[in-house]
Scaffold this motif. Structure first.
Motif, PDB file in Angstrom:
ATOM      1  N   ILE A  92       0.838  -1.213   0.000  1.00  0.00           N
ATOM      2  CA  ILE A  92       0.000   0.000   0.000  1.00  0.00           C
ATOM      3  C   ILE A  92       0.872   1.262   0.000  1.00  0.00           C
ATOM      4  O   ILE A  92       0.642   2.203  -0.752  1.00  0.00           O
ATOM      5  CB  ILE A  92      -0.969  -0.027   1.205  1.00  0.00           C
ATOM      6  CG1 ILE A  92      -2.048  -1.073   0.925  1.00  0.00           C
ATOM      7  CG2 ILE A  92      -1.598   1.342   1.462  1.00  0.00           C
ATOM      8  CD1 ILE A  92      -2.960  -1.388   2.076  1.00  0.00           C
ATOM      9  N   ILE A  93       1.888   1.243   0.828  1.00  0.00           N
ATOM     10  CA  ILE A  93       2.762   2.430   0.923  1.00  0.00           C
ATOM     11  C   ILE A  93       3.488   2.661  -0.409  1.00  0.00           C
ATOM     12  O   ILE A  93       3.506   3.776  -0.941  1.00  0.00           O
ATOM     13  CB  ILE A  93       3.764   2.269   2.091  1.00  0.00           C
ATOM     14  CG1 ILE A  93       2.999   2.207   3.420  1.00  0.00           C
ATOM     15  CG2 ILE A  93       4.774   3.414   2.100  1.00  0.00           C
ATOM     16  CD1 ILE A  93       3.802   1.671   4.593  1.00  0.00           C
ATOM     17  N   LYS A  94       4.039   1.589  -0.950  1.00  0.00           N
ATOM     18  CA  LYS A  94       4.815   1.726  -2.198  1.00  0.00           C
ATOM     19  C   LYS A  94       3.950   2.170  -3.366  1.00  0.00           C
ATOM     20  O   LYS A  94       4.432   2.785  -4.316  1.00  0.00           O
ATOM     21  CB  LYS A  94       5.471   0.374  -2.557  1.00  0.00           C
ATOM     22  CG  LYS A  94       6.682   0.060  -1.723  1.00  0.00           C
ATOM     23  CD  LYS A  94       7.272  -1.253  -2.206  1.00  0.00           C
ATOM     24  CE  LYS A  94       8.361  -1.737  -1.273  1.00  0.00           C
ATOM     25  NZ  LYS A  94       8.625  -3.175  -1.425  1.00  0.00           N
ATOM     26  N   SER A  95       2.673   1.813  -3.327  1.00  0.00           N
ATOM     27  CA  SER A  95       1.831   2.168  -4.474  1.00  0.00           C
ATOM     28  C   SER A  95       1.270   3.588  -4.377  1.00  0.00           C
ATOM     29  O   SER A  95       0.397   3.976  -5.158  1.00  0.00           O
ATOM     30  CB  SER A  95       0.705   1.144  -4.639  1.00  0.00           C
ATOM     31  OG  SER A  95      -0.066   1.154  -3.457  1.00  0.00           O
ATOM     32  N   GLY A  96       1.753   4.373  -3.398  1.00  0.00           N
ATOM     33  CA  GLY A  96       1.365   5.789  -3.329  1.00  0.00           C
ATOM     34  C   GLY A  96      -0.024   6.034  -2.769  1.00  0.00           C
ATOM     35  O   GLY A  96      -0.621   7.077  -3.000  1.00  0.00           O
ATOM     36  N   LYS A 145      13.386   4.180   1.569  1.00  0.00           N
ATOM     37  CA  LYS A 145      13.050   2.770   1.772  1.00  0.00           C
ATOM     38  C   LYS A 145      12.016   2.272   0.764  1.00  0.00           C
ATOM     39  O   LYS A 145      12.127   1.164   0.246  1.00  0.00           O
ATOM     40  CB  LYS A 145      12.504   2.629   3.196  1.00  0.00           C
ATOM     41  CG  LYS A 145      12.493   1.234   3.723  1.00  0.00           C
ATOM     42  CD  LYS A 145      12.307   1.267   5.230  1.00  0.00           C
ATOM     43  CE  LYS A 145      12.208  -0.107   5.814  1.00  0.00           C
ATOM     44  NZ  LYS A 145      11.868  -0.065   7.237  1.00  0.00           N
ATOM     45  N   TYR A 146      10.973   3.085   0.524  1.00  0.00           N
ATOM     46  CA  TYR A 146       9.863   2.596  -0.297  1.00  0.00           C
ATOM     47  C   TYR A 146       9.830   3.214  -1.688  1.00  0.00           C
ATOM     48  O   TYR A 146       8.936   2.898  -2.491  1.00  0.00           O
ATOM     49  CB  TYR A 146       8.522   2.853   0.418  1.00  0.00           C
ATOM     50  CG  TYR A 146       8.469   2.237   1.796  1.00  0.00           C
ATOM     51  CD1 TYR A 146       8.509   0.846   1.958  1.00  0.00           C
ATOM     52  CD2 TYR A 146       8.403   3.037   2.932  1.00  0.00           C
ATOM     53  CE1 TYR A 146       8.484   0.283   3.226  1.00  0.00           C
ATOM     54  CE2 TYR A 146       8.377   2.477   4.204  1.00  0.00           C
ATOM     55  CZ  TYR A 146       8.422   1.102   4.342  1.00  0.00           C
ATOM     56  OH  TYR A 146       8.409   0.534   5.589  1.00  0.00           O
ATOM     57  N   GLY A 147      10.759   4.124  -1.968  1.00  0.00           N
ATOM     58  CA  GLY A 147      10.830   4.725  -3.305  1.00  0.00           C
ATOM     59  C   GLY A 147       9.608   5.562  -3.648  1.00  0.00           C
ATOM     60  O   GLY A 147       9.204   5.636  -4.812  1.00  0.00           O
ATOM     61  N   VAL A 148       9.001   6.190  -2.639  1.00  0.00           N
ATOM     62  CA  VAL A 148       7.811   6.995  -2.914  1.00  0.00           C
ATOM     63  C   VAL A 148       7.838   8.239  -2.014  1.00  0.00           C
ATOM     64  O   VAL A 148       8.274   8.164  -0.856  1.00  0.00           O
ATOM     65  CB  VAL A 148       6.526   6.145  -2.692  1.00  0.00           C
ATOM     66  CG1 VAL A 148       6.443   5.595  -1.296  1.00  0.00           C
ATOM     67  CG2 VAL A 148       5.269   6.917  -3.002  1.00  0.00           C
ATOM     68  N   ASP A 232      -5.678  12.123  -5.675  1.00  0.00           N
ATOM     69  CA  ASP A 232      -4.315  11.575  -5.722  1.00  0.00           C
ATOM     70  C   ASP A 232      -4.281  10.071  -5.436  1.00  0.00           C
ATOM     71  O   ASP A 232      -3.205   9.475  -5.361  1.00  0.00           O
ATOM     72  CB  ASP A 232      -3.420  12.292  -4.691  1.00  0.00           C
ATOM     73  CG  ASP A 232      -3.161  13.752  -5.074  1.00  0.00           C
ATOM     74  OD1 ASP A 232      -3.411  14.109  -6.243  1.00  0.00           O
ATOM     75  OD2 ASP A 232      -2.717  14.525  -4.198  1.00  0.00           O
ATOM     76  N   GLY A 233      -5.435   9.483  -5.222  1.00  0.00           N
ATOM     77  CA  GLY A 233      -5.499   8.031  -5.002  1.00  0.00           C
ATOM     78  C   GLY A 233      -5.102   7.594  -3.604  1.00  0.00           C
ATOM     79  O   GLY A 233      -4.745   6.437  -3.366  1.00  0.00           O
ATOM     80  N   ILE A 234      -5.161   8.522  -2.645  1.00  0.00           N
ATOM     81  CA  ILE A 234      -4.815   8.163  -1.255  1.00  0.00           C
ATOM     82  C   ILE A 234      -5.946   7.325  -0.650  1.00  0.00           C
ATOM     83  O   ILE A 234      -7.114   7.674  -0.747  1.00  0.00           O
ATOM     84  CB  ILE A 234      -4.608   9.442  -0.389  1.00  0.00           C
ATOM     85  CG1 ILE A 234      -3.492  10.323  -0.946  1.00  0.00           C
ATOM     86  CG2 ILE A 234      -4.376   9.084   1.086  1.00  0.00           C
ATOM     87  CD1 ILE A 234      -2.127   9.684  -0.978  1.00  0.00           C
ATOM     88  N   GLU A 235      -5.550   6.222  -0.011  1.00  0.00           N
ATOM     89  CA  GLU A 235      -6.557   5.374   0.654  1.00  0.00           C
ATOM     90  C   GLU A 235      -6.375   5.314   2.164  1.00  0.00           C
ATOM     91  O   GLU A 235      -7.328   5.118   2.906  1.00  0.00           O
ATOM     92  CB  GLU A 235      -6.498   3.961   0.082  1.00  0.00           C
ATOM     93  CG  GLU A 235      -7.076   3.891  -1.323  1.00  0.00           C
ATOM     94  CD  GLU A 235      -6.973   2.512  -1.927  1.00  0.00           C
ATOM     95  OE1 GLU A 235      -6.687   1.533  -1.199  1.00  0.00           O
ATOM     96  OE2 GLU A 235      -7.171   2.421  -3.159  1.00  0.00           O
ATOM     97  N   TRP A 236      -5.126   5.455   2.606  1.00  0.00           N
ATOM     98  CA  TRP A 236      -4.850   5.352   4.045  1.00  0.00           C
ATOM     99  C   TRP A 236      -4.100   6.579   4.520  1.00  0.00           C
ATOM    100  O   TRP A 236      -3.145   7.020   3.870  1.00  0.00           O
ATOM    101  CB  TRP A 236      -4.023   4.097   4.349  1.00  0.00           C
ATOM    102  CG  TRP A 236      -4.824   2.856   4.112  1.00  0.00           C
ATOM    103  CD1 TRP A 236      -4.850   2.092   2.978  1.00  0.00           C
ATOM    104  CD2 TRP A 236      -5.767   2.277   5.007  1.00  0.00           C
ATOM    105  NE1 TRP A 236      -5.733   1.057   3.119  1.00  0.00           N
ATOM    106  CE2 TRP A 236      -6.307   1.140   4.371  1.00  0.00           C
ATOM    107  CE3 TRP A 236      -6.198   2.576   6.298  1.00  0.00           C
ATOM    108  CZ2 TRP A 236      -7.270   0.328   4.980  1.00  0.00           C
ATOM    109  CZ3 TRP A 236      -7.145   1.765   6.904  1.00  0.00           C
ATOM    110  CH2 TRP A 236      -7.675   0.658   6.246  1.00  0.00           C
TER     111      TRP A 236
END
Ligand code: UTP
Length: 418
Positions: A92-96, A145-148, A232-236
């Motif tokens: 979830i974190i990596k997918s933005g 760490k997560y590239g985002v 922006d596609g934020i879910e969490w």
């Protein structure tokens, strides 16, 4: 008297604001009257007076309806569960789809620092750092760490918005991507003296104080941040305070657990030290999650232990929350209850003389972010280790002070980051 002013005076009369009426009719200049009149126009006086009328009513809590809330202890997760939660959260974190909000609208009265609390500087094993910088350190680490680049939202108040924005500008956002940083302002409510007159400040206007961190939900919507997050596609969304220097703002385990448990809300807790510790604890009231203040928890319940000798109401709220965007959307349209604090506030009397007070004299009304949790049947609770995630700076000295927090921060960093 001009027609508009007459209407304002009538509005004040209907709400028993005799001191302001006197100031406006006998003391203020036309220009000063215009300024206070435009302030009064936008204040919902009926709402303020309603809060005042109920200020001394201590909310009734039916103790027979309080029960234990279940929790997951991070240290008791087996390796397989730990890995699967971590993987789910990381995805979830990596997918933005993950954002962070820092609630920085408070007044930090106990610390007594001049300026927004995030601009307070501490001296740590990693060098001198501002509290905002500590938060940005975590965002920068997550980026590596997560590239985002995780969007960061900062909630300010009328009192400190300008200073907060210019401080972060001046420090070039401590190296973080400026276009991923957003500010939004929480609300205010007038302070009301014991006699029912609103406090008039030395600037000749009604004193409006920040109305608590519970305003976060509605103000995310009012200021267009909710729409932005959705676009922006934020879910969490992680929501935390500005003053816990060990706060883990990006934690895949917390995300993974909430998803696995099929909940829309989660909070991290630490174990209460002893029944006397002055902290709010999680419980269920009427079957719904709730944080109950230590002042509201009866002694027998505060002392109650389970078959393993652990406190039944032993999960302290550390202001480390995770919300699904759907939960924010729902709460944005709900009026949370207000709590009353009794504070010291200097004021102008009805003749325009400044009265300096040494004892609390006025009510301040605040809503709390966690009161939103009771609008859901369930939430995830993740109990973590105090020494790893909780080093708050509340007081200038003594417990929860810069000294105690920096000690905890240094210990942690020497152990894990050096
Ligand atoms: P606290 O309740 O500890 O308040 O806030 P505070 O303003 O930092 O300090 P005191 O009580 O005046 O000494 C917990 C978190 O909630 C935020 C604070 O900035 C802090 O991060 N907060 C509090 C808001 O954003 N708005 C508010 O109206 C109150």
């Amino acid at each position: 008297m001009k027609e508009e002013l007459k209407n304002i005076i009538e509005k004040l009369e209907n709400n028993n604001q005799n001191e302001i009426i006197n100031l406006m009719t006998n003391v203020y200049t036309d220009e000063e009257n215009e300024k206070i009149a435009s302030q009064i126009e936008r204040i919902n006086l009926e709402k303020v007076m309603d809060l005042y009328e109920n200020a001394s009513n201590i909310p009734f809590i039916d103790q027979s309806k309080i029960e234990h809330i279940g929790y997951t202890d991070l240290s008791s997760l087996n390796e397989e569960d730990f890995r699967s939660l971590k993987t789910a959260g990381e995805e979830i974190i990596k997918s933005g789809k993950y954002a962070v909000i820092t609630m920085a609208g408070g007044q930090g009265t106990r610390l007594g620092h001049k300026g927004p609390k995030g601009t307070f500087k501490i001296d740590t094993v990693n060098g001198e750092k501002y509290l905002f910088e500590v938060i940005i350190d975590s965002l920068n680490k997550a980026k590596e760490k997560y590239g985002v680049v995780i969007p960061w939202y900062v909630m300010t108040s009328d009192d400190n918005n300008e200073q907060t924005v210019s401080f972060l500008e001046e420090h070039n956002y401590f190296g973080y991507d400026k276009d991923k940083v957003n500010f939004f302002k929480q609300g205010n409510l007038p302070m009301v003296k014991l006699d029912g007159n609103m406090v008039v400040d030395s600037n000749k206007l009604i004193k409006e104080a920040s109305d608590g961190n519970g305003g976060i939900y509605s103000h995310l919507k009012i200021d267009g941040m909710l729409d932005k997050m959705k676009a922006d596609g934020i879910e969490w969304v992680f929501v935390g305070g500005v003053d816990n220097i060990l706060l883990r703002i990006v934690d895949p385990i917390m995300v993974g657990l909430t998803v696995k448990e099929n909940n829309l809300i989660a909070s991290k807790t630490v174990a209460k030290r002893n029944p006397e510790e002055k902290a709010g604890v999680f419980c269920k009231l009427d079957g719904k999650p709730k944080v109950i203040e230590y002042t509201e928890l009866p002694k027998t319940m505060a002392e109650q232990v389970d078959e393993n000798g652990k406190l039944v109401y032993g999960d302290i709220n550390i202001l480390s929350h995770l919300l699904n965007i759907k939960a924010i959307e729902k709460l944005a349209d709900i009026d949370l209850p207000y709590h009353t604090a009794f504070k010291k506030s200097n004021y102008l009397d009805e003749n325009g003389n400044l009265v300096e007070v040494s004892e609390p004299n006025a009510y301040k009304f605040e809503s709390y972010i966690f009161d939103g949790f009771s609008y859901f049947d369930e939430m995830s609770i993740l109990r973590v280790k105090r020494e790893e995630e909780f080093a708050p700076i509340k007081n200038a000295s003594g417990p929860d002070s810069p000294e105690t927090a920096v000690n905890l921060y240094d210990e942690y960093n020497k152990k894990y980051n050096m």
